[in-house]
Design a protein around this motif. Structure first.
Motif, PDB file in Angstrom:
ATOM      1  N   GLN A   1       0.704  -1.223  -0.034  1.00  0.00           N
ATOM      2  CA  GLN A   1      -0.105   0.059  -0.047  1.00  0.00           C
ATOM      3  C   GLN A   1       0.977   1.191  -0.148  1.00  0.00           C
ATOM      4  OE1 GLN A   1      -2.205  -0.572   3.612  1.00  0.00           O
ATOM      5  NE2 GLN A   1      -3.929  -1.298   2.176  1.00  0.00           N
ATOM      6  N   VAL A   2       0.615   2.252  -0.733  1.00  0.00           N
ATOM      7  CA  VAL A   2       1.242   3.318  -0.805  1.00  0.00           C
ATOM      8  C   VAL A   2       0.464   4.704  -0.405  1.00  0.00           C
ATOM      9  CG1 VAL A   2       3.168   2.491  -2.246  1.00  0.00           C
ATOM     10  CG2 VAL A   2       1.063   3.781  -3.452  1.00  0.00           C
ATOM     11  N   ASN A   3       1.053   5.570  -0.055  1.00  0.00           N
ATOM     12  CA  ASN A   3       0.322   6.935   0.370  1.00  0.00           C
ATOM     13  C   ASN A   3       0.821   7.944  -0.557  1.00  0.00           C
ATOM     14  OD1 ASN A   3      -0.697   8.930   1.372  1.00  0.00           O
ATOM     15  ND2 ASN A   3      -0.062   8.950   3.430  1.00  0.00           N
TER      16      ASN A   3
ATOM     17  N   SER B  37       2.254  11.256   1.324  1.00  0.00           N
ATOM     18  CA  SER B  37       3.243  11.094   2.169  1.00  0.00           C
ATOM     19  C   SER B  37       4.387  11.858   1.686  1.00  0.00           C
ATOM     20  CB  SER B  37       3.634   9.482   2.545  1.00  0.00           C
ATOM     21  OG  SER B  37       4.813   9.526   3.314  1.00  0.00           O
TER      22      SER B  37
ATOM     23  N   ILE C  19       7.298  10.532   2.020  1.00  0.00           N
ATOM     24  CA  ILE C  19       8.066   9.644   1.603  1.00  0.00           C
ATOM     25  C   ILE C  19       7.980   9.381   0.330  1.00  0.00           C
ATOM     26  CG2 ILE C  19       8.801   7.221   2.057  1.00  0.00           C
ATOM     27  CD1 ILE C  19       8.176   7.799   5.168  1.00  0.00           C
TER      28      ILE C  19
ATOM     29  N   LEU D 263       7.104   7.251  -3.213  1.00  0.00           N
ATOM     30  CA  LEU D 263       6.656   6.054  -3.278  1.00  0.00           C
ATOM     31  C   LEU D 263       7.498   5.010  -3.417  1.00  0.00           C
ATOM     32  CD1 LEU D 263       4.056   7.213  -5.846  1.00  0.00           C
ATOM     33  CD2 LEU D 263       3.471   6.854  -3.631  1.00  0.00           C
TER      34      LEU D 263
ATOM     35  N   GLN E   7       8.644   3.923  -0.276  1.00  0.00           N
ATOM     36  CA  GLN E   7       7.498   3.330   0.316  1.00  0.00           C
ATOM     37  C   GLN E   7       7.431   1.685   0.244  1.00  0.00           C
ATOM     38  OE1 GLN E   7       3.534   5.190   0.678  1.00  0.00           O
ATOM     39  NE2 GLN E   7       4.758   7.022  -0.183  1.00  0.00           N
TER      40      GLN E   7
ATOM     41  N   GLU F  53      10.451  -0.053   1.599  1.00  0.00           N
ATOM     42  CA  GLU F  53      10.323  -0.444   2.904  1.00  0.00           C
ATOM     43  C   GLU F  53       9.419  -1.719   3.144  1.00  0.00           C
ATOM     44  OE1 GLU F  53       9.447   1.754   6.892  1.00  0.00           O
ATOM     45  OE2 GLU F  53       9.575   2.928   5.126  1.00  0.00           O
ATOM     46  N   GLN F  54       8.272  -1.346   2.436  1.00  0.00           N
ATOM     47  CA  GLN F  54       7.465  -2.616   2.867  1.00  0.00           C
ATOM     48  C   GLN F  54       7.830  -4.123   2.123  1.00  0.00           C
ATOM     49  OE1 GLN F  54       3.387  -1.444   1.682  1.00  0.00           O
ATOM     50  NE2 GLN F  54       4.014   0.661   1.585  1.00  0.00           N
TER      51      GLN F  54
ATOM     52  N   SER G  26      14.435   3.925   8.774  1.00  0.00           N
ATOM     53  CA  SER G  26      12.919   4.386   8.885  1.00  0.00           C
ATOM     54  C   SER G  26      12.599   4.874  10.289  1.00  0.00           C
ATOM     55  CB  SER G  26      12.136   3.142   8.711  1.00  0.00           C
ATOM     56  OG  SER G  26      12.279   2.444   7.428  1.00  0.00           O
TER      57      SER G  26
END
Length: 126
Positions: A4-6, A9, A11, A13, A16, A19-20, A95
């Protein structure tokens, strides 16, 4: 694999996504040797430009989390399970540093921040 990306944010894309995926690989959600979906499939799944996905995968390849075989696809590295605790913590530090900086910017006191971490760690609602 669940991503899921915001888009709102601060940060990027691609970061994100990196990191996930890192977290899912390290936690065993995505097992060593597992074939990842194609760039196109990931792009469609999370509605992000394919160049962003390629950038994220390239970073994961450089960090040795995945192996990209041209014409075949991307696979989780077989060596990923050999990371020791210090290496895993080193991956967590950037993070965590961002989160601490954000908390400071918001004026959250250290004691309250630590309480929030404890609540999140134990799975309690904040």
């Amino acid at each position: 694999m669940r991503l899921q990306v915001n888009p709102h944010s601060s940060i990027p894309l691609y970061a994100q996504i990196v990191e996930q995926m890192r977290n899912q690989i390290l936690s065993g959600i995505i097992q060593a040797g597992t074939a990842l979906p194609s760039v196109r499939e990931i792009s469609e799944m999370i509605e992000v430009n394919s160049l962003t996905i390629q950038k994220a995968l390239k970073i994961l390849e450089v960090e040795k989390f995945i192996i990209i075989r041209r014409g075949v696809g991307a696979f989780v590295s077989e060596n990923i399970n050999s990371l020791n605790q210090n290496q895993k913590e080193d991956l967590l530090k950037p993070s965590l540093s961002n989160i601490v900086s954000h908390a400071r910017e918001l004026g959250v006191e250290q004691d309250r921040f630590q309480a929030l971490v404890e609540e999140c760690w134990s799975g309690q609602e904040i």
